[in-house]
Design an enzyme around this catalytic site. Sequence first.
Site, PDB file in Angstrom:
ATOM      1  N   ASN A  47       0.628  -1.163  -0.061  1.00 53.24           N
ATOM      2  CA  ASN A  47       0.153  -0.368  -0.051  1.00 53.24           C
ATOM      3  C   ASN A  47       0.642   1.293  -0.298  1.00 53.24           C
ATOM      4  O   ASN A  47       2.170   1.473   0.207  1.00 53.24           O
ATOM      5  CB  ASN A  47      -0.894   0.239   0.951  1.00 53.24           C
ATOM      6  CG  ASN A  47       0.301  -0.382   2.579  1.00 53.24           C
ATOM      7  OD1 ASN A  47       0.803   0.517   3.092  1.00 53.24           O
ATOM      8  ND2 ASN A  47      -0.526  -1.073   3.650  1.00 53.24           N
ATOM      9  N   ASP A  77      -3.898  -6.369   5.047  1.00 52.03           N
ATOM     10  CA  ASP A  77      -5.224  -7.936   5.939  1.00 52.03           C
ATOM     11  C   ASP A  77      -5.051  -9.190   4.992  1.00 52.03           C
ATOM     12  O   ASP A  77      -5.190 -10.352   5.923  1.00 52.03           O
ATOM     13  CB  ASP A  77      -6.708  -6.597   5.376  1.00 52.03           C
ATOM     14  CG  ASP A  77      -6.619  -5.974   7.050  1.00 52.03           C
ATOM     15  OD1 ASP A  77      -6.438  -5.879   7.705  1.00 52.03           O
ATOM     16  OD2 ASP A  77      -7.462  -4.926   6.097  1.00 52.03           O
ATOM     17  N   LYS A 137       9.122 -16.752 -10.614  1.00 50.71           N
ATOM     18  CA  LYS A 137       8.579 -15.802 -11.486  1.00 50.71           C
ATOM     19  C   LYS A 137       6.828 -16.897 -12.002  1.00 50.71           C
ATOM     20  O   LYS A 137       7.630 -17.574 -13.013  1.00 50.71           O
ATOM     21  CB  LYS A 137       9.541 -15.505 -12.162  1.00 50.71           C
ATOM     22  CG  LYS A 137       8.795 -13.737 -12.723  1.00 50.71           C
ATOM     23  CD  LYS A 137       9.561 -13.199 -13.090  1.00 50.71           C
ATOM     24  CE  LYS A 137       8.369 -12.127 -14.182  1.00 50.71           C
ATOM     25  NZ  LYS A 137      10.207 -11.562 -15.378  1.00 50.71           N
ATOM     26  N   PHE A 174      -4.155   2.710  14.976  1.00 52.95           N
ATOM     27  CA  PHE A 174      -4.364   3.886  13.793  1.00 52.95           C
ATOM     28  C   PHE A 174      -5.877   4.211  13.153  1.00 52.95           C
ATOM     29  O   PHE A 174      -5.406   2.237  12.982  1.00 52.95           O
ATOM     30  CB  PHE A 174      -3.231   4.702  12.725  1.00 52.95           C
ATOM     31  CG  PHE A 174      -2.673   5.427  13.407  1.00 52.95           C
ATOM     32  CD1 PHE A 174      -1.779   4.965  14.522  1.00 52.95           C
ATOM     33  CD2 PHE A 174      -2.615   7.117  12.778  1.00 52.95           C
ATOM     34  CE1 PHE A 174      -0.928   6.446  14.690  1.00 52.95           C
ATOM     35  CE2 PHE A 174      -1.774   7.930  13.341  1.00 52.95           C
ATOM     36  CZ  PHE A 174      -1.323   7.646  13.639  1.00 52.95           C
ATOM     37  N   LYS A 196     -13.415  -0.422  15.598  1.00 54.46           N
ATOM     38  CA  LYS A 196     -11.477  -0.431  16.518  1.00 54.46           C
ATOM     39  C   LYS A 196     -11.344  -0.703  17.351  1.00 54.46           C
ATOM     40  O   LYS A 196     -10.832  -1.281  17.914  1.00 54.46           O
ATOM     41  CB  LYS A 196     -10.746   0.104  14.766  1.00 54.46           C
ATOM     42  CG  LYS A 196     -10.938  -0.358  13.595  1.00 54.46           C
ATOM     43  CD  LYS A 196     -10.017   0.034  12.885  1.00 54.46           C
ATOM     44  CE  LYS A 196     -10.728  -0.010  11.278  1.00 54.46           C
ATOM     45  NZ  LYS A 196      -9.986   0.717   9.728  1.00 54.46           N
ATOM     46  N   LYS A 201     -10.748  -3.837  19.247  1.00 52.01           N
ATOM     47  CA  LYS A 201     -10.149  -4.646  18.947  1.00 52.01           C
ATOM     48  C   LYS A 201      -8.950  -3.847  20.783  1.00 52.01           C
ATOM     49  O   LYS A 201      -7.912  -4.564  21.007  1.00 52.01           O
ATOM     50  CB  LYS A 201      -8.579  -3.469  18.075  1.00 52.01           C
ATOM     51  CG  LYS A 201      -9.506  -4.048  16.461  1.00 52.01           C
ATOM     52  CD  LYS A 201      -8.293  -3.722  15.882  1.00 52.01           C
ATOM     53  CE  LYS A 201      -8.568  -3.572  14.579  1.00 52.01           C
ATOM     54  NZ  LYS A 201      -7.311  -3.759  13.140  1.00 52.01           N
TER      55      LYS A 201
END
Length: 398
Positions: free
Chosen positions: A206, A275, A285, A319, A333, A337
């Site tokens: 990301n 995730d 490859k 975060f 969250k 959590k």
Amino acid sequence: MANVIVGVTGGIAAYKAAELVSLLGKQGHAVRCIMTDAAQQFITPLTLQTLSGNPVYTSLFQIQESPEWQVEHIGLARWADCMLIVPATADFIGKVAHGFADDLLSTCVMAATAPVFFAPAMNDQMYANPLVQRNIAILRDAGYGFIDPVEGNLACGTSGKGKMASPQQIAAVLETLRKQDLQGMRIVVTAGPTREAVDPVRYITNHSSGKMGYAIARQAANRGADVVLVSGPSSQAVPANVTVVPVQSARDMFAAVQEQYSSADVVIKAAAVADYRPKTAAAQKIKKSDGDMVLELERNPDILAWLGEHKQNQILMGFAAETNDVQQNALGKLQRKHLDFIAANDVTQQHSGFGKDTNQITVYGADGSVTALPVLAKEDAADRLLDLVLQLYQARNK
Ligand code: PMT
């Protein structure tokens, strides 16, 4: 209040050094200024002398004019609690990075035992030049601090990252120097993205740059904490006095964080953890074929959820990077959590989130508190998050 040396080098942003000297004086600091020859092409010693109320030092060989110092650069370096190089040109950064000391300012920097901070200011292409970046990395590695430039209109007519931080941002480093309020705390920070291998040459990741997590680690270490930074791949410079544990995948990060957990007082999870990962990472490859390809993904462990389940006395801050329903998702969250805080950033906002130098965060606490921070440089946002963590730590350890 501190004894501050403001070292001025030759760039157009030198005029802002005058504003900084004035600001530091108003804040009650004692200020002495050193100017290079080039700096005097932009502003005069008289300006800084008037604003600081002290003689301005311009030459290594000034000894007869100011008998106050036996050996000028050593005396000045000893006097200082902190040195601020404002602006720091590419030339001066390169010179110090390579150990040159051929004028009063560079000899003072070399002789200083107090913290030295550089506030670079230059054309954006110059700042991005790999040689300049390498010199900055050398200085950071050697323990020098940097107050990073920001994006904006530059004197050369272009716009980009190279505009010097504001005098207020530069003066703020003195706050962190004064405060050693996190001493005795062990803080684990995670930062950056994870990379989930598809085959030996491809991966899923990301846009996290690591800036937010590195800023937290840097500020926590500046404030005296013992800091471990578990970092996914990032090009951010390693902050001074921080132990970095480099990782690649979410599972690597999970193992590294688990290892640190029992000895941690605080865990702050700024990393953007994937995730999902490819169910199998091909050993060779993958060759293309004419048809489409389907990649099967499986869940990665939720590191933060595991930390929440196995929490003893640790303070946990997660975060939440959200694109919609920010408050609702963040609160979900926080509860699921078992966190003490969740720092929510709306990553669709222009000044927030992935890769930016600034962030706008709202922190939700397990006690129902809501702290909405304005758009801040990530370093400043980091300090505000650490303030909240410290308050809770102190309340628990009364
Ligand atoms: O790195 P920068 O470019 O500076 O960008 C900063 C940032 C946007 C990455 C940062 O501010 C941020 O929001 N980090 C969290 C990103 C994220 O993954 O959010 P999330 O909502 O998907 O995850 C929630 C929390 O659970 C996070 O603390 C995350 O670290 C944690 N998590 C998520 C998934 C997982 N498998 N394990 C986790 O521990």
